[in-house]
Design a protein around this motif. Structure first.
Motif, PDB file in Angstrom:
ATOM      1  N   VAL A 116       1.034  -1.426  -0.022  1.00  0.00           N
ATOM      2  CA  VAL A 116       0.078  -0.166  -0.172  1.00  0.00           C
ATOM      3  C   VAL A 116       0.845   0.640  -0.438  1.00  0.00           C
ATOM      4  N   TYR A 117       2.162   1.060   1.179  1.00  0.00           N
ATOM      5  CA  TYR A 117       2.650   2.337   0.777  1.00  0.00           C
ATOM      6  C   TYR A 117       3.440   2.564  -1.074  1.00  0.00           C
ATOM      7  N   ALA A 118       3.866   1.552  -1.171  1.00  0.00           N
ATOM      8  CA  ALA A 118       4.272   0.882  -2.063  1.00  0.00           C
ATOM      9  C   ALA A 118       3.307   1.788  -3.291  1.00  0.00           C
ATOM     10  N   ALA A 119       2.441   1.603  -3.582  1.00  0.00           N
ATOM     11  CA  ALA A 119       1.449   2.086  -3.951  1.00  0.00           C
ATOM     12  C   ALA A 119       1.197   3.187  -4.170  1.00  0.00           C
ATOM     13  N   PHE A 120       0.914   4.222  -2.671  1.00  0.00           N
ATOM     14  CA  PHE A 120       1.427   5.368  -2.690  1.00  0.00           C
ATOM     15  C   PHE A 120       2.298   6.223  -3.716  1.00  0.00           C
ATOM     16  N   GLY A 121       3.150   5.523  -2.791  1.00  0.00           N
ATOM     17  CA  GLY A 121       4.631   5.923  -3.678  1.00  0.00           C
ATOM     18  C   GLY A 121       4.688   5.736  -5.210  1.00  0.00           C
ATOM     19  N   ARG A 122       3.966   4.998  -6.262  1.00  0.00           N
ATOM     20  CA  ARG A 122       3.791   5.500  -7.837  1.00  0.00           C
ATOM     21  C   ARG A 122       3.496   7.151  -8.226  1.00  0.00           C
ATOM     22  N   HIS A 123       2.140   6.551  -7.344  1.00  0.00           N
ATOM     23  CA  HIS A 123       1.343   7.812  -7.196  1.00  0.00           C
ATOM     24  C   HIS A 123       1.907   9.224  -7.423  1.00  0.00           C
ATOM     25  N   LEU A 124       2.757   9.092  -6.484  1.00  0.00           N
ATOM     26  CA  LEU A 124       2.941  10.634  -5.671  1.00  0.00           C
ATOM     27  C   LEU A 124       4.280  10.489  -6.603  1.00  0.00           C
ATOM     28  N   GLY A 125       5.509   9.598  -7.098  1.00  0.00           N
ATOM     29  CA  GLY A 125       6.389   9.871  -8.180  1.00  0.00           C
ATOM     30  C   GLY A 125       5.203   9.953  -9.218  1.00  0.00           C
ATOM     31  N   LEU A 126       4.788   9.905 -10.196  1.00  0.00           N
ATOM     32  CA  LEU A 126       4.263  10.422 -10.955  1.00  0.00           C
ATOM     33  C   LEU A 126       3.810  11.931 -11.228  1.00  0.00           C
ATOM     34  N   ALA A 127       3.464  12.025  -9.591  1.00  0.00           N
ATOM     35  CA  ALA A 127       2.278  13.259  -9.600  1.00  0.00           C
ATOM     36  C   ALA A 127       4.265  14.467  -9.527  1.00  0.00           C
ATOM     37  N   PHE A 128       5.150  14.290  -9.012  1.00  0.00           N
ATOM     38  CA  PHE A 128       5.902  14.785  -8.776  1.00  0.00           C
ATOM     39  C   PHE A 128       6.742  15.239 -10.522  1.00  0.00           C
ATOM     40  N   GLN A 129       6.390  13.987 -10.733  1.00  0.00           N
ATOM     41  CA  GLN A 129       7.354  14.139 -12.415  1.00  0.00           C
ATOM     42  C   GLN A 129       6.277  15.294 -13.270  1.00  0.00           C
ATOM     43  N   ILE A 130       5.393  14.889 -13.802  1.00  0.00           N
ATOM     44  CA  ILE A 130       4.264  15.621 -13.604  1.00  0.00           C
ATOM     45  C   ILE A 130       4.687  17.421 -13.574  1.00  0.00           C
ATOM     46  N   GLN A 131       4.603  17.480 -12.680  1.00  0.00           N
ATOM     47  CA  GLN A 131       5.224  19.045 -12.052  1.00  0.00           C
ATOM     48  C   GLN A 131       6.366  19.471 -12.354  1.00  0.00           C
ATOM     49  N   ASP A 132       6.899  18.702 -12.378  1.00  0.00           N
ATOM     50  CA  ASP A 132       8.361  18.937 -13.101  1.00  0.00           C
ATOM     51  C   ASP A 132       8.121  19.447 -14.399  1.00  0.00           C
ATOM     52  N   ASP A 133       7.590  17.797 -15.177  1.00  0.00           N
ATOM     53  CA  ASP A 133       7.239  18.758 -16.580  1.00  0.00           C
ATOM     54  C   ASP A 133       6.470  20.032 -16.888  1.00  0.00           C
ATOM     55  N   ILE A 134       5.489  20.375 -16.162  1.00  0.00           N
ATOM     56  CA  ILE A 134       4.777  21.714 -16.354  1.00  0.00           C
ATOM     57  C   ILE A 134       5.715  22.637 -16.049  1.00  0.00           C
ATOM     58  N   LEU A 135       6.495  22.482 -14.433  1.00  0.00           N
ATOM     59  CA  LEU A 135       6.985  24.059 -14.377  1.00  0.00           C
ATOM     60  C   LEU A 135       8.295  23.882 -15.548  1.00  0.00           C
ATOM     61  N   ASP A 136       8.587  22.722 -16.419  1.00  0.00           N
ATOM     62  CA  ASP A 136      10.352  23.620 -17.173  1.00  0.00           C
ATOM     63  C   ASP A 136       8.702  24.255 -18.365  1.00  0.00           C
ATOM     64  N   VAL A 137       8.152  24.436 -18.331  1.00  0.00           N
ATOM     65  CA  VAL A 137       7.272  24.608 -19.099  1.00  0.00           C
ATOM     66  C   VAL A 137       7.212  26.776 -19.087  1.00  0.00           C
ATOM     67  N   THR A 138       6.611  26.551 -17.588  1.00  0.00           N
ATOM     68  CA  THR A 138       5.758  27.717 -17.202  1.00  0.00           C
ATOM     69  C   THR A 138       7.029  28.577 -15.823  1.00  0.00           C
ATOM     70  N   GLY A 139       7.701  27.776 -15.197  1.00  0.00           N
ATOM     71  CA  GLY A 139       8.620  27.837 -14.492  1.00  0.00           C
ATOM     72  C   GLY A 139       9.318  29.118 -15.372  1.00  0.00           C
ATOM     73  N   SER A 140      10.553  30.227 -14.260  1.00  0.00           N
ATOM     74  CA  SER A 140      11.452  30.133 -14.920  1.00  0.00           C
ATOM     75  C   SER A 140      13.070  30.347 -14.296  1.00  0.00           C
ATOM     76  N   SER A 141      13.852  30.061 -15.022  1.00  0.00           N
ATOM     77  CA  SER A 141      16.159  29.270 -14.430  1.00  0.00           C
ATOM     78  C   SER A 141      15.093  29.968 -12.636  1.00  0.00           C
ATOM     79  N   ALA A 142      15.312  31.363 -12.792  1.00  0.00           N
ATOM     80  CA  ALA A 142      15.674  31.971 -11.614  1.00  0.00           C
ATOM     81  C   ALA A 142      14.600  31.226 -10.891  1.00  0.00           C
ATOM     82  N   GLU A 143      13.564  30.656 -10.799  1.00  0.00           N
ATOM     83  CA  GLU A 143      12.138  30.267  -9.682  1.00  0.00           C
ATOM     84  C   GLU A 143      12.578  28.923  -9.467  1.00  0.00           C
ATOM     85  N   LEU A 144      12.904  27.715 -10.446  1.00  0.00           N
ATOM     86  CA  LEU A 144      13.947  26.930 -10.774  1.00  0.00           C
ATOM     87  C   LEU A 144      15.036  26.214  -9.896  1.00  0.00           C
ATOM     88  N   GLY A 145      15.370  27.296 -10.206  1.00  0.00           N
ATOM     89  CA  GLY A 145      16.825  26.820  -9.703  1.00  0.00           C
ATOM     90  C   GLY A 145      17.687  26.398 -10.358  1.00  0.00           C
TER      91      GLY A 145
END
Length: 292
Positions: A203-232
């Protein structure tokens, strides 16, 4: 405990323990300096904090938890050092500072990454308060999460996916391996240290798998919407490298919908576990709404 207070306390504790671990090593000065440069460059410490949050929710004060958390952060940091190399993503900026190879040269950066990777396994092997069976289990799971079946394999798939359009299924596989495997390990390792019954681990592993995908999707979104200064780090790098991303495959609004889907699925998994999971739910929200 509120998430803000919890994060502040644990970030400081992880930072200090990382410093102690590297300082104690009898190694060449330039290697120690290069390892410390990337370890002490900041970052959100999401993986160590996830491990420690599982223990906090279970009411377990484990004397060696901080060392396991640091081992995970060492592997994460090694992956960033190598990811930034000219032969990989060729990045000049990481966490708002010049990348390791820009400061110490490619050879020293490669060796610093190698040293962090190998030391992490030794750190877990030498834990004094964890039974040998659990130490072996933690090492075995970590070798899978960080190696060819996890992070390293995902990196290869990511590079092979450049300049061609991946399917959504292929993209999810890349990110489940490259990002999700180590993040999921952090959560499962916390459950192992907490002495959770075997039925709770998947169950913890299932939580982690969904969280990992959410993490990466937000990374992809920020690469489009964020600035280098914001992202570091360098914004727009995915598009410049012609990589497949969630916004690129689905459009930005659909990617945001996918982000919400995986965040909600992660929280739903937690509901199958006994007890209060406010910290992990708040960490899920933090990952979804972060701006860097």
């Amino acid at each position: 405990m509120k998430l803000t207070e919890f994060r502040q306390q644990k970030e400081i504790a992880v930072q200090e323990e990382l410093g102690r671990q590297i300082q104690a090593l009898a190694i060449p000065a330039v290697l120690k300096e290069s390892m410390n440069y990337s370890l002490q460059a900041g970052g959100k410490r999401i993986r160590p904090i996830l491990l420690l949050a599982v223990l906090e929710e279970k009411g377990v004060q484990h004397p060696d938890a901080l060392k396991v958390a640091c081992a995970i952060e060492m592997i994460h940091t090694y992956s960033l050092i190598h990811d930034d190399l000219p032969s990989m993503d060729n990045d000049d900026l990481r966490r708002g500072q010049p990348t390791n190879h820009k400061v110490y040269g490619e050879a020293a950066a490669i060796l610093a990454g190698d040293a962090l990777l190998t030391y992490s396994f030794g750190l877990i092997a030498r834990l004094e308060t964890v039974p040998a069976e659990d130490r072996l289990r933690l090492i075995d799971l970590l070798s899978t999460a960080a190696g060819a079946e996890g992070m390293v394999g995902g990196q290869v798939l990511d590079m092979e996916g450049e300049e061609r359009k991946l399917s959504l299924e292929e993209l999810e596989q890349v990110h489940q391996m490259k990002t999700g495997a180590l993040l999921t390990y952090s959560i499962v390792a916390g459950a192992v240290l907490a002495g959770c019954p075997p039925g709770e681990i998947p169950v913890y592993a299932a939580f982690g798998r969904h969280l990992g995908l959410a993490f990466q999707i937000q990374d992809d979104i920020l690469d489009v919407t964020g600035s280098s200064a914001e992202l570091g780090k360098t914004a727009g790098k995915d598009a410049a490298s012609d990589k497949s991303t969630y916004p690129g495959l689905l459009t930005l609004p659909k990617a945001q919908e996918k982000l919400v889907h995986h965040a909600e699925a992660a929280k739903t998994a937690l509901q199958k576990l006994p007890g209060d999971h406010l910290l992990l739910e708040q960490l899920t929200d933090l990952i979804v709404h972060r701006t860097s």
